[in-house]
Design a protein around this motif. Structure first.
Motif, mmCIF file in Angstrom:
data_model
loop_
_atom_site.group_PDB
_atom_site.id
_atom_site.type_symbol
_atom_site.label_atom_id
_atom_site.label_comp_id
_atom_site.label_asym_id
_atom_site.label_seq_id
_atom_site.Cartn_x
_atom_site.Cartn_y
_atom_site.Cartn_z
ATOM 1 N N THR A 2 0.845 -1.178 0.000
ATOM 2 C CA THR A 2 0.000 0.000 0.000
ATOM 3 C C THR A 2 0.887 1.236 0.000
ATOM 4 O O THR A 2 1.870 1.292 0.715
ATOM 5 N N GLN A 3 0.514 2.222 -0.794
ATOM 6 C CA GLN A 3 1.358 3.403 -0.892
ATOM 7 C C GLN A 3 0.495 4.647 -0.893
ATOM 8 O O GLN A 3 -0.536 4.692 -1.544
ATOM 9 N N GLU A 4 0.913 5.662 -0.140
ATOM 10 C CA GLU A 4 0.278 6.961 -0.161
ATOM 11 C C GLU A 4 1.340 7.965 -0.541
ATOM 12 O O GLU A 4 2.471 7.883 -0.088
ATOM 13 N N ARG A 5 0.979 8.917 -1.365
ATOM 14 C CA ARG A 5 1.956 9.892 -1.848
ATOM 15 C C ARG A 5 2.239 10.953 -0.795
ATOM 16 O O ARG A 5 1.336 11.467 -0.173
ATOM 17 N N THR A 6 3.504 11.242 -0.637
ATOM 18 C CA THR A 6 3.940 12.354 0.191
ATOM 19 C C THR A 6 5.021 13.075 -0.586
ATOM 20 O O THR A 6 5.709 12.481 -1.408
ATOM 21 N N SER A 7 5.154 14.347 -0.336
ATOM 22 C CA SER A 7 6.224 15.074 -1.009
ATOM 23 C C SER A 7 6.792 16.106 -0.060
ATOM 24 O O SER A 7 6.062 16.695 0.730
ATOM 25 N N PRO A 8 8.113 16.319 -0.121
ATOM 26 C CA PRO A 8 8.723 17.327 0.728
ATOM 27 C C PRO A 8 8.274 18.715 0.288
ATOM 28 O O PRO A 8 7.808 18.902 -0.823
ATOM 29 N N ARG A 9 8.399 19.667 1.205
ATOM 30 C CA ARG A 9 8.068 21.045 0.857
ATOM 31 C C ARG A 9 9.025 21.535 -0.217
ATOM 32 O O ARG A 9 10.222 21.305 -0.132
ATOM 33 N N PRO A 10 8.493 22.231 -1.229
ATOM 34 C CA PRO A 10 9.359 22.744 -2.297
ATOM 35 C C PRO A 10 10.452 23.654 -1.725
ATOM 36 O O PRO A 10 10.211 24.434 -0.819
ATOM 37 N N GLY A 11 11.661 23.495 -2.262
ATOM 38 C CA GLY A 11 12.760 24.366 -1.873
ATOM 39 C C GLY A 11 13.428 24.004 -0.567
ATOM 40 O O GLY A 11 14.245 24.754 -0.057
ATOM 41 N N THR A 12 13.106 22.842 0.014
ATOM 42 C CA THR A 12 13.737 22.440 1.268
ATOM 43 C C THR A 12 14.534 21.169 1.059
ATOM 44 O O THR A 12 14.309 20.431 0.112
ATOM 45 N N SER A 13 15.448 20.927 1.979
ATOM 46 C CA SER A 13 16.214 19.687 1.920
ATOM 47 C C SER A 13 15.805 18.771 3.061
ATOM 48 O O SER A 13 16.525 17.873 3.424
ATOM 49 N N GLU A 14 14.640 19.035 3.644
ATOM 50 C CA GLU A 14 14.169 18.226 4.765
ATOM 51 C C GLU A 14 13.811 16.824 4.293
ATOM 52 O O GLU A 14 13.225 16.644 3.242
ATOM 53 N N ASP A 15 14.183 15.859 5.106
ATOM 54 C CA ASP A 15 13.851 14.481 4.791
ATOM 55 C C ASP A 15 13.520 13.776 6.093
ATOM 56 O O ASP A 15 14.394 13.525 6.902
ATOM 57 N N ASN A 16 12.285 13.508 6.318
ATOM 58 C CA ASN A 16 11.833 12.815 7.518
ATOM 59 C C ASN A 16 11.229 11.493 7.073
ATOM 60 O O ASN A 16 10.024 11.326 7.051
ATOM 61 N N GLN A 17 12.067 10.576 6.678
ATOM 62 C CA GLN A 17 11.602 9.257 6.261
ATOM 63 C C GLN A 17 12.380 8.198 7.013
ATOM 64 O O GLN A 17 13.602 8.261 7.095
ATOM 65 N N VAL A 18 11.645 7.258 7.585
ATOM 66 C CA VAL A 18 12.265 6.134 8.270
ATOM 67 C C VAL A 18 11.758 4.842 7.641
ATOM 68 O O VAL A 18 10.634 4.771 7.165
ATOM 69 N N THR A 19 12.629 3.840 7.644
ATOM 70 C CA THR A 19 12.259 2.497 7.199
ATOM 71 C C THR A 19 12.604 1.554 8.330
ATOM 72 O O THR A 19 13.732 1.558 8.823
ATOM 73 N N LEU A 20 11.628 0.790 8.758
ATOM 74 C CA LEU A 20 11.828 -0.182 9.827
ATOM 75 C C LEU A 20 11.551 -1.569 9.285
ATOM 76 O O LEU A 20 10.573 -1.780 8.565
ATOM 77 N N ARG A 21 12.401 -2.517 9.651
ATOM 78 C CA ARG A 21 12.154 -3.925 9.366
ATOM 79 C C ARG A 21 12.265 -4.653 10.684
ATOM 80 O O ARG A 21 13.306 -4.593 11.342
ATOM 81 N N GLY A 22 11.191 -5.300 11.074
ATOM 82 C CA GLY A 22 11.191 -5.981 12.354
ATOM 83 C C GLY A 22 9.973 -6.862 12.504
ATOM 84 O O GLY A 22 9.346 -7.255 11.512
ATOM 85 N N ARG A 23 9.629 -7.130 13.754
ATOM 86 C CA ARG A 23 8.500 -8.022 14.067
ATOM 87 C C ARG A 23 7.386 -7.242 14.756
ATOM 88 O O ARG A 23 7.655 -6.361 15.570
ATOM 89 N N VAL A 24 6.163 -7.609 14.432
ATOM 90 C CA VAL A 24 5.004 -7.007 15.090
ATOM 91 C C VAL A 24 4.981 -7.515 16.528
ATOM 92 O O VAL A 24 4.964 -8.728 16.765
ATOM 93 N N SER A 25 5.027 -6.587 17.494
ATOM 94 C CA SER A 25 5.082 -7.009 18.903
ATOM 95 C C SER A 25 3.853 -6.617 19.705
ATOM 96 O O SER A 25 3.713 -7.043 20.848
ATOM 97 N N THR A 26 2.979 -5.796 19.154
ATOM 98 C CA THR A 26 1.634 -5.622 19.714
ATOM 99 C C THR A 26 0.666 -5.687 18.538
ATOM 100 O O THR A 26 0.928 -5.108 17.472
ATOM 101 N N ALA A 27 -0.402 -6.404 18.721
ATOM 102 C CA ALA A 27 -1.361 -6.613 17.643
ATOM 103 C C ALA A 27 -1.948 -5.285 17.178
ATOM 104 O O ALA A 27 -2.214 -4.398 17.991
ATOM 105 N N PRO A 28 -2.155 -5.129 15.872
ATOM 106 C CA PRO A 28 -2.775 -3.913 15.362
ATOM 107 C C PRO A 28 -4.162 -3.717 15.978
ATOM 108 O O PRO A 28 -4.937 -4.666 16.112
#
Length: 123
Positions: A2-28
């Motif tokens: 599933t993918q939702e589009r996000t885009s950084p603010r124009p003219g900025t170098s901000e990058d707030n993206q994290v990628t996690l790979r792990g195990r589900v430890s509390t049920a959704p």
């Protein structure tokens, strides 16, 4: 995935993206906020890699609270089970909420994309 589009603010170098790979430890868990928004919350446990900070620690994992807001990603993570190996991509967010008599805050991952890498092994 599933993918939702996000885009950084124009003219900025901000990058707030994290990628996690792990195990589900509390049920959704789906819940409705006082605003009427529906979210799905869960926790992911990730292995702690050896760094200068962690060298003397006995702690081998870290856990991170994750929240899915978009409908598609809520459906994806809603089918996950404890122990599933997953990957989430999102942004760190500080969320404020009412607790008791005051306001509290927490840092969590706003999940923008998610996929299950493997199903938990049957017991």
């Amino acid at each position: 995935m599933t993918q939702e589009r996000t885009s950084p603010r124009p003219g900025t170098s901000e990058d707030n993206q994290v990628t996690l790979r792990g195990r589900v430890s509390t049920a959704p868990e789906a819940r409705e906020l006082p605003s009427g928004s529906v979210i799905v919350t869960f926790r992911v446990t990730v292995a702690r890699s050896q760094t200068a900070m962690t060298a003397g620690s006995r702690q081998t994992v870290d856990w991170l609270d994750c929240t899915a807001w978009g409908a598609g990603v809520r459906r994806t993570v809603g089918s996950w089970q404890l122990g599933d190996e997953v990957e989430v991509v999102g942004a760190l967010r500080r969320r404020f909420y009412r607790a008791g008599q005051g306001t509290s805050t927490r840092l969590e991952v706003e999940v923008l994309r998610a996929r299950r890498l493997s199903r938990r092994a049957p017991s």
